[in-house]
Design a protein around this motif. Structure first.
Motif, mmCIF file in Angstrom:
data_model
loop_
_atom_site.group_PDB
_atom_site.id
_atom_site.type_symbol
_atom_site.label_atom_id
_atom_site.label_comp_id
_atom_site.label_asym_id
_atom_site.label_seq_id
_atom_site.Cartn_x
_atom_site.Cartn_y
_atom_site.Cartn_z
ATOM 1 N N THR A 353 0.808 -1.219 0.000
ATOM 2 C CA THR A 353 0.000 0.000 0.000
ATOM 3 C C THR A 353 0.843 1.271 0.000
ATOM 4 O OG1 THR A 353 -0.108 -0.061 2.428
ATOM 5 C CG2 THR A 353 -1.894 -1.140 1.213
ATOM 6 N N SER A 354 2.120 1.164 0.323
ATOM 7 C CA SER A 354 2.983 2.341 0.394
ATOM 8 C C SER A 354 3.917 2.384 -0.808
ATOM 9 C CB SER A 354 3.811 2.317 1.683
ATOM 10 O OG SER A 354 4.790 3.345 1.673
ATOM 11 N N ASP A 355 4.018 3.565 -1.445
ATOM 12 C CA ASP A 355 4.942 3.718 -2.576
ATOM 13 C C ASP A 355 6.261 4.356 -2.156
ATOM 14 O OD1 ASP A 355 4.186 6.301 -2.060
ATOM 15 O OD2 ASP A 355 3.469 6.752 -4.086
ATOM 16 N N THR A 356 6.529 4.412 -0.858
ATOM 17 C CA THR A 356 7.741 5.038 -0.334
ATOM 18 C C THR A 356 8.975 4.197 -0.650
ATOM 19 O OG1 THR A 356 6.469 6.033 1.459
ATOM 20 C CG2 THR A 356 8.853 5.885 1.773
ATOM 21 N N ALA A 357 10.070 4.863 -0.940
ATOM 22 C CA ALA A 357 11.365 4.198 -1.116
ATOM 23 C C ALA A 357 12.116 4.211 0.203
ATOM 24 C CB ALA A 357 12.180 4.901 -2.188
ATOM 25 N N ASN A 358 12.762 3.108 0.534
ATOM 26 C CA ASN A 358 13.583 3.015 1.735
ATOM 27 C C ASN A 358 15.055 3.182 1.373
ATOM 28 O OD1 ASN A 358 11.317 2.532 3.266
ATOM 29 N ND2 ASN A 358 11.662 0.330 3.451
ATOM 30 N N ILE A 359 15.778 3.918 2.218
ATOM 31 C CA ILE A 359 17.207 4.126 2.014
ATOM 32 C C ILE A 359 17.918 3.795 3.316
ATOM 33 C CG2 ILE A 359 19.023 5.764 1.391
ATOM 34 C CD1 ILE A 359 16.920 7.379 -0.095
ATOM 35 N N TYR A 360 18.931 2.962 3.225
ATOM 36 C CA TYR A 360 19.730 2.572 4.380
ATOM 37 C C TYR A 360 21.178 2.978 4.109
ATOM 38 C CZ TYR A 360 15.627 -0.462 4.683
ATOM 39 O OH TYR A 360 14.346 -0.943 4.700
ATOM 40 N N SER A 361 21.842 3.495 5.122
ATOM 41 C CA SER A 361 23.244 3.866 4.926
ATOM 42 C C SER A 361 24.100 3.316 6.054
ATOM 43 C CB SER A 361 23.407 5.386 4.842
ATOM 44 O OG SER A 361 23.081 6.015 6.059
ATOM 45 N N ASP A 362 25.282 2.847 5.696
ATOM 46 C CA ASP A 362 26.284 2.360 6.641
ATOM 47 C C ASP A 362 27.447 3.346 6.636
ATOM 48 O OD1 ASP A 362 24.764 0.086 7.110
ATOM 49 O OD2 ASP A 362 25.747 -1.053 5.522
ATOM 50 N N ALA A 363 27.731 3.942 7.782
ATOM 51 C CA ALA A 363 28.769 4.968 7.868
ATOM 52 C C ALA A 363 29.355 4.979 9.265
ATOM 53 C CB ALA A 363 28.188 6.341 7.521
ATOM 54 N N PRO A 364 30.552 5.546 9.425
ATOM 55 C CA PRO A 364 31.109 5.689 10.772
ATOM 56 C C PRO A 364 30.292 6.676 11.602
ATOM 57 C CG PRO A 364 32.824 5.925 9.092
ATOM 58 C CD PRO A 364 31.511 5.988 8.392
ATOM 59 N N ILE A 365 30.219 6.437 12.904
ATOM 60 C CA ILE A 365 29.616 7.418 13.803
ATOM 61 C C ILE A 365 30.411 8.712 13.735
ATOM 62 C CG2 ILE A 365 29.081 7.930 16.220
ATOM 63 C CD1 ILE A 365 28.780 4.917 16.670
#
Length: 693
Positions: A353-365
């Motif tokens: 039902t949702s057309d949202t794109a998910n974005i995940y990022s891996d980075a140093p604190i």
């Protein structure tokens, strides 16, 4: 253009008098705190000390062209280490009957070099010296010595719009309690941390406070005057229509090997951002590429997970994309000229039902101040649908109707964010997203005759490569630069011929801080402190640049070798063996938005200089916790592509003495975190044509 603040001191004094009389209350604008906690390496003739400086002031959140910008009273607070406190409160040659100085007796002045910059221009802020005295926290003669003071500073007038920024520089510290044998209490202090104090935006029109966004199921245009109308705020995670897409097919990727983050943090509203993107998608069957352009709205970092032990941070972000219809040309079946227009729409997953794109990022604190053992990356996961807006074959339009489209297509793209050796970029810096997609069959194409099989024969299938360049993200609320009323464009480069180049600088000069070494000669003590240098007959660097078009600004090349000949250290002309390690180093390109100048940064640097006198120096950068070495980065190397020259004249950061250094020489130039920098220009060959398409 910035006016020299010294010219408006008189105006500042008059304004201060009016303010004290209450005559300016009616025109007061909203104020924002500026300032920073900074660290300095302060050196006397015999020792070096780490000093913390807190600077705080108030500045109008916005201002007008031609009107004075007045900072409120500037406050400064210094924390001196106990060793310096002891030196400041002792006198080796006390007059008969004199008592040792207590903390309350120690006073002084601090003179800080502050610059103001706007649109590539900088001027001296002309801040006066601040008088310092001990506070109540320093009443007991133990622990750090705390000195504080405050004062007024000159106002600023500019005739140009845009952001004005204040930046602190070196500091000269004079303490009254120190004896003449210690240099009369005069210390030269070099910054070892970020020196940014704050900024204010100068506008041409009336000054207004930003309005609040009203929660709504539809994204509202940003309310700040002048914001690009193409950029709208993505609904917050707490608003209707906001939040990550819960569909399992858009779940996050595995965590990097060697990390062990904790549980998912609480849900936050997230920070609104926008970014322009441009690129292409290859259609394997047609051996052709279709261009792509879009405006993307984000809600940044609505949730996160952390692993502090491994300096790891995963951020959860969501987005919506508004793509521009793209038109391309190809040869159908290898001989038939075809022109087509495609519309790309973000859609919900099958059954979702949702057309949202998910974005995940891996980075140093801590991206710049602590090492990390994993490579950073961003992952965009979404579904899109392709709709054919029009097709012509050999110049003849085909009537496909308004329903010719595909089913939902999974889109899984990745952006490389680098590591300690190549240099790191952040998700908001933009970058190159790549991946492969399978184009399903088109359906409902044609008004009387079903033309879907014809389109599918030419386009449906696998082996479709997608490459999208995202611009630096902007802030539609105009609180954090870059602002969306001057939204950055995607930046790529063409490098021809690319490949291997040799860059040589002769002589090569690498110098430390002023007064960082003792020459051991002369009767006048003030003449004994000199600038240490390592001078080589030459230094040669071997670069390997990518070649072709649409090359990302990040990781455009690398340094694969560095060689130094005929090196000596001064004073003393001590032979040195200079060598590089940590190769290859990453080379990244950048074009100034203000001047258009092309610069390069080199990351991953480790240098070693072994002296014949046993003084072995290591150069890199120092961790923020001041407990170890990390790879060094030199930023702001000017690229004169017309004259095949690289210049270190505009370098904004250099290298520091590392903790692996083993050197018994006295002086601030040889202690960990002492700054050293390259001086001069180097020529390279063969000629490279580097342009931004």
């Amino acid at each position: 253009m910035l006016a020299n603040p010294r010219r408006v001191v008189r105006g500042a004094t008059v304004t201060a008098l009016l303010a004290s009389a209450g005559l300016l209350a009616a025109v007061r604008v909203a104020s924002a705190d500026i300032g920073a906690e900074m660290t300095y390496l302060c050196s006397s003739r015999d020792a070096s000390y780490k000093v913390t400086a807190d600077i705080a002031a108030k500045v109008p959140s916005t201002a007008r062209v031609g009107q004075p910008v007045h900072l409120g009273e500037v406050g400064i607070r210094l924390r001196l280490p106990e060793a310096l406190r002891a030196s400041a409160s002792q006198r080796s040659a006390l007059p008969q009957g004199a008592q040792r100085a207590s903390a309350e007796d120690v006073t002084g002045t601090a003179t800080i070099a502050v610059t103001i910059s706007q649109q590539g221009q900088s001027v001296d802020a002309a801040w006066p010296a601040f008088g310092l005295s001990s506070n109540a926290d320093s009443a007991a003669n133990v622990g750090p010595l705390v000195l504080q003071g405050s004062g007024a500073v000159p106002a600023l007038v500019t005739d140009g719009t845009g952001v004005v920024a204040w930046k602190a520089g070196p500091m000269r510290l004079r303490l009254s309690g120190m004896n003449s044998a210690d240099g009369g209490g005069i210390l030269s202090c070099t910054p070892t941390s970020s020196m940014a104090l704050g900024q204010v935006r100068i506008g041409a029109g009336a000054t207004t406070a930003p309005q609040q966004k009203q929660p709504s199921s539809n994204a509202k245009p940003a309310t700040t005057t002048g914001v690009n109308t193409d950029c709208t705020e993505e609904p917050a995670s707490t608003d209707p229509g906001g939040g990550m897409n819960p569909d399992p097919s858009l779940s996050p990727p595995p965590f990097p090997e060697g990390t062990n983050p904790g549980r998912l943090g609480r849900l936050r509203p997230g920070q609104p951002r926008c970014s322009k993107s441009a690129g292409f998608a290859n259609l394997g069957k047609l051996n052709a590429a279709l261009p792509f352009a879009a405006q993307v709205r984000f809600r940044l970092n609505v949730q996160s997970q952390s692993d502090f032990a491994h300096n790891y941070f995963r951020s959860y972000t969501y987005a919506h994309t508004a793509a521009v219809p793209s038109t391309g040309n190809a040869l159908g079946f290898g001989f038939m000229p075809i022109k087509s227009t495609l519309e790309t729409t973000q859609v919900a997953p099958p059954g979702g039902t949702s057309d949202t794109a998910n974005i995940y990022s891996d980075a140093p604190i801590n991206q710049y101040g602590q090492p990390a053992q994993f490579r950073g990356a961003g992952y965009l996961r979404s579904y899109v649908q392709l709709k054919v807006g029009g097709v012509s074959v050999n110049g003849t339009p085909m009537n496909l109707g308004d329903k010719c489209r595909t089913d939902a297509i999974p889109l899984d793209l990745k952006v490389d964010l680098g590591d300690d050796s190549t240099g790191r970029s952040g998700l908001q810096d933009g970058g190159t997203y790549t991946g492969r997609v399978t184009v399903p069959e088109f359906k409902q194409c044609g008004t009387g005759e079903d033309l879907s099989p014809l389109l599918n024969a030419m386009s449906a299938g696998t082996s479709n490569y997608v490459k999208i360049e995202a611009a630096q993200w902007c802030d539609p609320t105009n609180m954090i630069e870059p602002f969306c009323d001057q939204q950055p464009e995607p930046t790529t480069y063409s490098i021809v011929p690319g490949g291997t180049i040799q860059a040589r600088i002769a002589p090569f000069t690498f110098q430390g801080p002023a007064g960082g070494d003792h020459n051991g000669a002369g009767d006048d003590d003030t003449d004994k402190w000199v600038t240490p240098q390592i001078r080589c007959d030459s230094a040669t660097f071997k670069f390997d640049f990518k070649k072709g078009h649409y090359i990302s600004k990040y990781f455009a090349g690398r340094v694969t070798d560095a060689h130094f000949t005929g090196c000596v250290r001064t004073p003393g002309d001590v032979p040195q063996e200079m060598k590089a390690s940590g190769l290859p180093w990453g080379a990244n390109l950048k074009t100034s938005a203000d001047t258009g100048d092309l610069t390069m940064s080199i990351a991953g640097i480790y240098w070693e200089a072994a002296g014949a006198d046993g003084c072995d120096l290591h150069f890199n950068n120092i961790s923020d916790s001041y407990d170890g070495d990390i790879a060094g980065t030199i930023q702001g190397i000017g690229l004169d592509v017309k004259n095949d020259r690289m210049s270190f004249a505009g370098v904004t950061s250099g290298l520091q003495v590392g903790f692996q250094t083993a050197c018994q020489r006295a002086g601030a130039g040889y202690v960990p975190s002492a700054p050293w920098s390259v001086v001069g220009d180097m020529n390279y060959k063969p000629h490279q044509k580097i342009t931004s398409p």
